[in-house]
Design an enzyme around this catalytic site. Structure first.
Site, short mmCIF file in Angstrom:
data_model
loop_
_atom_site.label_atom_id
_atom_site.label_comp_id
_atom_site.label_asym_id
_atom_site.label_seq_id
_atom_site.Cartn_x
_atom_site.Cartn_y
_atom_site.Cartn_z
N ASP A 44 0.85 -1.20 0.00
CA ASP A 44 0.00 0.00 0.00
C ASP A 44 0.88 1.24 0.00
OD1 ASP A 44 -2.15 -1.70 0.23
OD2 ASP A 44 -2.24 -1.52 2.42
N1 URA Z 1 -1.06 -5.98 3.93
C1 URA Z 1 -1.59 -4.73 3.92
O1 URA Z 1 -2.64 -4.50 4.50
N2 URA Z 1 -0.94 -3.78 3.25
C2 URA Z 1 0.24 -3.98 2.62
O2 URA Z 1 0.79 -3.04 2.05
C3 URA Z 1 0.79 -5.27 2.64
C4 URA Z 1 0.12 -6.26 3.31
#
Ligand code: URA
Length: 253
Positions: free
Chosen positions: A101
């Protein structure tokens, strides 16, 4: 390989741009100006472009410590991408293996090796991914059991069993800004530091798993992916090529 392809693969410009540059005598092979874009190379020549030596690499592999605010894509109209951060002569076809993310930091593998990426991302191979996370609230034994059993976090999505481990919490207050930008202060018994290992990689998986047990992820950093561990010497935004040993370990997975 043709000279124009060699240069375009190594990101000296588009195929059209390098053809023009070759015509304008900006390219040498073994010290001689070559004006033919179709000139055939064996691979052992020294090629320069505007005086810079361009070494051909069929595959490139980098480990990046992704910072917040950068997107894990090869190209993006609005944001800096993880590939943009590779600030040296690099192949034009690099891409990140998997996604983090925009607000997640940590280990990102960047390569143009499609076969390797496919194997690392395929659910068949169950590549473990470990994250360090800071969580609002006290993570309990019940949460650990729920993670260990596998939990439903969406109407249709069930997470496979995951390992959730609590780390000793700091003694300091924890401060962060909520969605409206207001400061929030948590006492040491109001937050937890954890490590989670998942064996799959679904969209927002860690955040959603915590949401399913009523908790919020305040900070998330990926620290390993299969045999690859984030190099502690890399500050956020920094990268380095993988070592031969790391490449071999990934390929043997
Ligand atoms: N899980 C998440 O919620 N976000 C990420 O960026 C990676 C794994």
């Amino acid at each position: 390989m043709r000279l124009d392809k060699y240069l375009a693969d190594m990101n000296a410009g588009t195929r059209k741009e390098v053809k023009i540059a070759i015509r304008k005598q900006r390219v040498t092979v073994n010290g001689e100006v070559v004006r033919d874009a179709a000139y055939q190379l064996n691979g052992d020549e020294k090629v320069t472009f505007d005086g810079e030596e361009i070494v051909y690499r069929k595959y490139q592999y980098y480990m990046l410590n992704k910072p917040e605010g950068v997107v894990s894509a090869a190209e993006d109209a609005r944001h800096t991408t993880v590939v943009d951060l590779i600030d040296e002569r690099r192949r034009k076809d690099l891409f990140p293996v998997g996604r983090l993310d925009i607000d997640t930091v940590g280990l990102m593998l960047i390569t143009n090796d499609g076969d390797l990426a496919h194997r690392l991302l395929s659910p068949k191979f169950h590549i473990d991914k470990t994250y360090y996370a800071e969580i609002e609230g006290q993570v309990t034994e019940r949460d650990k059991d729920a993670f260990a059993k596998g939990l439903r976090y969406d109407r249709d999505l069930v997470a496979q069993p995951a390992d959730l481990k609590t780390l000793p919490s700091g003694r300091d207050q924890y401060e962060y800004l909520d969605e409206e930008g207001n400061p929030v202060v948590l006492e040491p018994d109001q937050y937890s530091l954890v490590e989670v290992t998942i064996h799959e990689g679904k969209f927002h998986q860690i955040k959603k798993m915590f949401e399913a047990v009523g908790r919020k992820v305040l900070y998330l950093r990926r620290i390993s992916m299969g045999p690859l561990t984030l190099d502690e010497d890399l500050e956020e935004g920094e990268y380095r090529p993988l070592t031969e040993e790391e490449i071999a370990l990934l390929k043997n997975k």
